[in-house]
Design a protein around this motif. Structure first.
Motif, PDB file in Angstrom:
ATOM      1  N   ALA A  42      -7.393   3.892  -7.338  1.00 47.74           N
ATOM      2  CA  ALA A  42      -6.471   2.329  -7.024  1.00 47.74           C
ATOM      3  C   ALA A  42      -6.191   1.721  -8.320  1.00 47.74           C
ATOM      4  O   ALA A  42      -5.832   0.681  -8.229  1.00 47.74           O
ATOM      5  CB  ALA A  42      -6.891   1.648  -6.062  1.00 47.74           C
ATOM      6  N   ALA A  63      -4.623  -3.714   1.426  1.00 44.79           N
ATOM      7  CA  ALA A  63      -4.954  -2.595   0.661  1.00 44.79           C
ATOM      8  C   ALA A  63      -3.641  -2.036  -0.058  1.00 44.79           C
ATOM      9  O   ALA A  63      -3.508  -1.873  -1.356  1.00 44.79           O
ATOM     10  CB  ALA A  63      -5.646  -1.338   1.322  1.00 44.79           C
ATOM     11  N   GLY A  97      -7.975   6.401   6.021  1.00 44.93           N
ATOM     12  CA  GLY A  97      -8.649   5.202   5.835  1.00 44.93           C
ATOM     13  C   GLY A  97      -8.867   4.780   4.282  1.00 44.93           C
ATOM     14  O   GLY A  97      -8.616   5.430   3.433  1.00 44.93           O
ATOM     15  N   ARG A  98      -9.165   3.703   4.248  1.00 48.44           N
ATOM     16  CA  ARG A  98      -9.234   2.882   2.808  1.00 48.44           C
ATOM     17  C   ARG A  98     -10.057   3.792   1.813  1.00 48.44           C
ATOM     18  O   ARG A  98      -9.734   3.939   0.886  1.00 48.44           O
ATOM     19  CB  ARG A  98      -9.378   1.535   2.960  1.00 48.44           C
ATOM     20  N   GLU A  99     -11.432   3.811   2.457  1.00 51.14           N
ATOM     21  CA  GLU A  99     -12.300   4.485   1.525  1.00 51.14           C
ATOM     22  C   GLU A  99     -11.890   5.712   0.951  1.00 51.14           C
ATOM     23  O   GLU A  99     -12.213   6.220  -0.180  1.00 51.14           O
ATOM     24  CB  GLU A  99     -13.740   4.489   2.145  1.00 51.14           C
ATOM     25  N   ASP A 118      -6.086  -4.147   8.416  1.00 44.93           N
ATOM     26  CA  ASP A 118      -6.806  -4.030   7.441  1.00 44.93           C
ATOM     27  C   ASP A 118      -6.161  -3.215   6.081  1.00 44.93           C
ATOM     28  O   ASP A 118      -6.551  -3.097   5.121  1.00 44.93           O
ATOM     29  CB  ASP A 118      -7.956  -3.466   7.732  1.00 44.93           C
ATOM     30  N   ILE A 119      -4.962  -2.334   6.518  1.00 46.04           N
ATOM     31  CA  ILE A 119      -4.030  -1.620   5.745  1.00 46.04           C
ATOM     32  C   ILE A 119      -3.313  -2.583   4.626  1.00 46.04           C
ATOM     33  O   ILE A 119      -2.992  -2.200   3.577  1.00 46.04           O
ATOM     34  CB  ILE A 119      -3.543  -0.569   6.259  1.00 46.04           C
ATOM     35  N   LEU A 148      -3.423   6.080   4.230  1.00 46.36           N
ATOM     36  CA  LEU A 148      -4.261   5.234   4.565  1.00 46.36           C
ATOM     37  C   LEU A 148      -4.420   5.057   6.255  1.00 46.36           C
ATOM     38  O   LEU A 148      -5.411   4.900   6.493  1.00 46.36           O
ATOM     39  CB  LEU A 148      -3.790   3.918   4.148  1.00 46.36           C
ATOM     40  N   LEU A 170      -9.416   5.819  -1.850  1.00 50.71           N
ATOM     41  CA  LEU A 170      -9.836   5.437  -2.888  1.00 50.71           C
ATOM     42  C   LEU A 170     -10.594   6.673  -3.605  1.00 50.71           C
ATOM     43  O   LEU A 170     -10.365   6.811  -4.791  1.00 50.71           O
ATOM     44  CB  LEU A 170     -10.907   4.244  -2.767  1.00 50.71           C
TER      45      LEU A 170
END
Ligand code: GLU
Length: 320
Positions: A94, A237, A84-86, A233-234, A80, A89
Motif C-alpha cells: 500500500a 482501505a 481481505g485487507r491483510e 471495512d474496505i 480486497l 497488503l
C-alpha cells in the motif's frame, strides 16, 4: 466546526467552476496509446453523486471514454473483497512509489512487493490475483461484474482502444515478466496483463465514475442501485490507497492543494472520494506531464476548495 451546504449551493459552485475551467487549453491528449490521441480534446464534464443518491451533472457527463487507470481502483476493491485487507497488503502492498505509473525502476527498488494496486505493476498483479485463478474468462467476468456493481451500470469495452493498447503495451509486458521474476504475479503473466489491458479499455462515463466513488464514500452501499457492493471495512482501505498514490508522483502536491483522495487515468477521467458525503468526477482528455487530466484536476480542486470540503480541514460537512 460545521460546514452546512445545500445541494443547490454545490450545483452553483460546480457550474461556476465548470465555466471557468472550460476556457483552459493546457495539456495534451495521451499519445502513447494512438486511440486516445484522437479523442476530441474539448470534451469536458463534471459529475457529483451524493451519498443520498442526489446527482449533479454538468457538461459531457454521458460521453463514454477510456477508464484506463481509474479501473485500478475497481479491481483493487475486487481483490480486497476476495482476499481481505491483510492479504492484499502482504501480496501487493500500500506504499506510494513516488515514480511514474509505469515505472520499472519502482519494481527494482521494492522487489519484495509491487507497492500498491494503483500503479501498473500492482494493478497487473491485482488482475493476477482475481479469482478463479487460471480461468481467464471467469476472471474477466468477475472484473466486469464488479465494475458494473460499482458504477451502477455496465461499462462497455472499447474494442479499438483495446486493440490500440494491446498493440503498443511493450513497457507493461516488461512489467509483467519482471513481476514473474520476483514471484509477485499470482497467475499467468501474459493472461494477467491482458486482463489489465482489457479493463483499462473499458468505456465509462463521468456519471458512472462519480457513482463508484459515491459508493466508496457510502461504505460500499451504491447510493443509486442500493446494492451493498462491498463490506464497510474496505472503504477506508481503498480510500487510503487512492489518497497515497492516486496522482502518481504528483499525489503529494494534489493532496496538499485539493485535500481529496482522487484517482486519475490517461483517458482523462478523475474520480474523488469525500468520505460520508459524495463522489465527484470530472473528464477532459488533455493531460499534464504526469498523465493527469488538466481540466479535471482544476475542476475538482476548484469545487472542493470553494465549498471548503478539504478532508484535512477538520470541519464536519452536512448536506442540508
Ligand atoms: N492503460 C494505461 C497504461 O497501462 C493506463 C495508464 C494510466 O491511466 O495512468 O499505460
Amino acid at each position: 466546526m460545521k460546514n452546512n451546504i445545500s445541494i443547490s449551493q454545490i450545483r452553483e459552485v460546480a457550474q461556476e467552476v465548470y465555466e471557468q475551467v472550460k476556457q483552459n487549453t493546457d495539456g495534451k491528449n495521451a499519445d502513447y496509446i494512438p486511440f486516445l490521441a484522437n479523442i476530441n480534446k474539448n470534451l469536458f464534464g463534471i459529475n457529483i453523486c451524493l451519498t443520498n443518491g442526489e446527482m449533479i451533472s454538468i457538461g459531457d457527463t454521458d460521453y463514454t471514454f477510456g477508464i484506463e487507470s481509474v479501473s485500478k481502483v475497481h479491481t483493487a476493491i475486487l481483490i480486497l473483497k476476495q482476499y481481505g485487507r491483510e492479504k492484499v497488503l502482504q501480496m501487493i502492498g500500500a506504499d506510494a512509489t513516488g515514480l511514474p505509473f509505469n515505472s520499472i525502476f519502482a519494481i527494482l527498488l521494492e522487489n519484495d512487493h509491487p507497492s500498491t494496486p494503483l500503479v501498473n505493476s500492482g494493478a497487473i498483479s491485482a488482475c493476477s490475483m482475481v479469482e478463479p485463478i487460471g480461468k481467464a474468462d471467469e476472471k474477466w467476468e468477475a472484473i466486469v461484474n464488479n465494475i458494473t456493481d460499482l458504477c451502477g451500470s455496465a461499462p462497455k469495452l472499447l474494442d479499438e482502444l483495446y486493440k490500440s493498447e494491446s498493440d503498443t503495451n511493450f513497457n507493461n509486458r516488461s512489467i509483467a515478466w519482471l513481476l514473474k521474476n520476483y514471484n509477485r504475479i499470482y497467475d499467468d503473466p501474459m493472461m494477467s496483463l491482458d486482463l489489465y489491458t482489457r479493463q483499462c479499455s473499458l468505456g465509462v462515463t463521468a456519471k458512472q465514475l462519480s457513482i463508484t466513488t459515491a459508493t466508496i464514500a457510502n461504505k460500499g452501499l451504491n447510493p443509486i442501485t442500493k446494492k451493498q457492493v462491498f463490506n464497510a471495512d474496505i472503504a477506508p482501505a481503498i480510500t487510503s490507497l487512492i489518497a497515497t498514490v492516486g496522482f502518481y508522483e504528483h499525489t503529494g502536491d494534489w493532496m496538499y492543494s485539493a485535500g481529496l483522495p482522487a484517482k486519475t487515468g490517461v483517458g482523462g477521467g478523475v474520480m474523488g472520494v469525500l468520505p460520508g458525503v459524495m463522489g465527484i468526477s470530472a473528464f477532459a482528455p488533455p493531460l499534464d506531464d504526469a498523465g493527469n487530466s488538466v481540466k479535471a484536476q482544476l475542476a475538482i480542486k476548484g469545487i472542493i476548495n470553494k465549498l471548503r470540503l478539504n478532508i484535512f480541514s477538520g470541519e464536519q460537512v452536512n448536506i442540508v
